[in-house]
Design a protein around this motif. Structure first.
Motif, PDB file in Angstrom:
ATOM      1  N   TYR A  37       0.835  -1.212   0.000  1.00 17.77           N
ATOM      2  CA  TYR A  37       0.000   0.000   0.000  1.00 17.77           C
ATOM      3  C   TYR A  37       0.864   1.255   0.000  1.00 17.77           C
ATOM      4  O   TYR A  37       1.932   1.284   0.608  1.00 17.77           O
ATOM      5  N   LYS A 103      -3.370   0.354  -4.565  1.00 15.04           N
ATOM      6  CA  LYS A 103      -3.509   0.125  -3.115  1.00 15.04           C
ATOM      7  C   LYS A 103      -3.103   1.391  -2.371  1.00 15.04           C
ATOM      8  O   LYS A 103      -1.959   1.841  -2.485  1.00 15.04           O
ATOM      9  N   ILE A 129      -7.169   1.593   4.702  1.00 15.45           N
ATOM     10  CA  ILE A 129      -6.664   1.247   3.366  1.00 15.45           C
ATOM     11  C   ILE A 129      -7.843   1.125   2.401  1.00 15.45           C
ATOM     12  O   ILE A 129      -8.964   0.860   2.823  1.00 15.45           O
TER      13      ILE A 129
END
Ligand code: HAM
Length: 422
Positions: A37, A103, A129
């Motif tokens: 991410y 991401k 996230i």
């Protein structure tokens, strides 16, 4: 009320508690990075319209909890009550969603004008996230694994993963109809809040914490009966994967979430140890939102952790970060010694970039400075007066090891500390 009182539900965060916040943030950031991410920072203020269109006009958040006002141009703007809406807006704007597979992680303050209580603040903090571009159940499961790993790395215990599927919008609408009929037939058993929700947002009645309505809710029709085969298969695959990975879960078919954008998988991590505000993390899939905001059709899934609650839970479970004491406290008496001490401290910071190097400030006698060195919990004290400076040597005292004080030439200090450290 004093001018120094902050607003209700808005806290100052300071030492020693801030060390726990920083610990959680660091652990989460490391885990996010390990799953690929990347951080996105978006503004705290957005057009009110954005939240209305995404979270939903008839949700608690939009109906009564947003900090909304007009800016000097007369535009209605709101402090962000959550991050998903802004994240989607920013991702569409950046054009990055045209490449499949994005991401994103984010963190920061969110604002909801709620009734305050333990674990429920008006300015609270989330880390979350969002993953864009993957339609299958594998990303739902990976998203859950991300939270699990964060909680594991914080040594949090006794958490329950509750999971459900909301199916498609069509199945939810069919379910809503049946739910309205059921609750209308039982209208006498509904509290005032639920009566208000009956026609506007009947799913929210299922979230009621009113124990007098527990049985009524328990006996209400289940959403599962309305879920289509494709969504059912998606959900069953998720559950199978979780079992294969040894992740325990509870299928709570009454879990509906308070924001309108979800479809298919939704989940919450719950604790019993924080009273009524037991959800420490929540999320799910929202496949229609990107398109609804003008982007191209992009499947999406994510979650947000409530940092305030995680910090509270760490406190309840007595989990603390390993305290990192300073490495060196420099004691210096006399102007030559003070000058050398500042230089030496800089050299030590070059040599040990991750260690605490504390230089005595504000002069003071040897005795007073040694007391400060002691209080700082530093591993070593470097002690120098003008005589030592003349002789080119300094006294090194191991504050924890109890060893004799050593006299060390200036240019050997770094080496000696390196070899004496654990
Ligand atoms: P949410 O359930 O509204 O979801 O909030 C997520 C978490 O934020 C909650 O589980 C809770 O821990 C924390 N939280 C919410 N309100 C407060 C409050 N007033 N005080 C303290 N903590 C609070 C969302 O915000 C979604 N955007 C999550 C998401 C991301 N779904 C997909 N991606």
């Amino acid at each position: 009320m004093s001018q120094l009182d902050g607003l209700t539900g808005m806290k100052d965060l300071a030492s020693p508690e801030i060390a726990v916040w920083q610990w959680v943030e660091q652990v989460a950031q490391d885990v996010f990075a390990s799953y690929g991410y990347e951080e996105l920072r978006f503004p705290i203020l957005e057009r009110t319209e954005l939240f209305k269109r995404t979270i939903g006009e008839v949700t608690d958040i939009v109906e009564k909890e947003m900090y909304t006002f007009k800016d000097l141009n007369g535009t209605s703007i709101s402090l962000r009550p959550e991050g998903t809406a802004s994240c989607v807006r920013a991702m569409i704007k950046s054009g990055k969603l045209r490449q499949k597979g994005q991401k994103i992680w984010y963190q920061g303050p969110m604002f909801r004008h709620e009734k305050t209580q333990k674990g429920r603040n008006r300015q609270f903090y989330q880390m979350g996230i969002e993953a864009y571009g993957w339609p299958g159940p594998d990303i739902d499961v990976e998203t859950i694994l991300v939270c699990k790993r964060i909680f594991q790395n914080l040594a949090l215990e006794n958490l329950e993963l509750q999971i459900n599927t909301l199916g498609t919008l069509a199945s939810r609408n069919a379910y809503k109809k049946v739910l309205v009929e059921y609750f209308t037939d039982n209208i006498g058993a509904l509290d005032e809040d639920s009566k208000k929700r009956l026609h506007k947002n009947p799913l929210r009645i299922l979230d009621s914490k009113n124990s007098e309505m527990a049985e009524l809710i328990q006996n209400s029709p289940s959403l599962m009966e309305f879920i289509d085969e494709e969504c059912k298969t998606h959900f069953e695959t998720c559950l199978t994967m979780l079992r294969q990975l040894g992740v325990s879960y509870v299928h709570n078919d009454r879990l509906v979430r308070g924001l309108d954008y979800y479809n298919r998988t939704v989940f919450e991590w719950q604790t019993q140890q924080l009273g009524s505000q037991g959800a420490i993390c929540a999320g799910g899939r929202y496949d229609g939102l990107v398109e609804q905001l003008g982007g191209q059709n992009t499947p999406a899934v994510g979650f947000a952790m409530g940092m305030d609650r995680i910090v509270d839970l760490l406190d309840v479970q007595k989990k603390t970060p390993v305290r990192k004491d300073p490495l060196v406290y420099l004691v210096s008496v006399g102007s030559d010694a003070e000058e050398l001490s500042t230089k030496l401290a800089e050299q030590l910071r070059d040599a040990f970039p991750h260690a605490g190097i504390i230089c005595n400030l504000g002069a003071g006698s040897f005795k007073a400075q040694m007391k400060r060195a002691d209080r700082s919990q530093a591993r070593f004290a470097l002690i120098m007066g003008d005589d030592e400076v003349q002789a080119g040597k300094i006294n090194l005292k191991d504050m924890k090891g109890g060893a004799e004080q050593k006299v060390v030439p200036f240019d050997e200090i770094v080496k000696v500390i390196e070899f004496s450290g654990d």
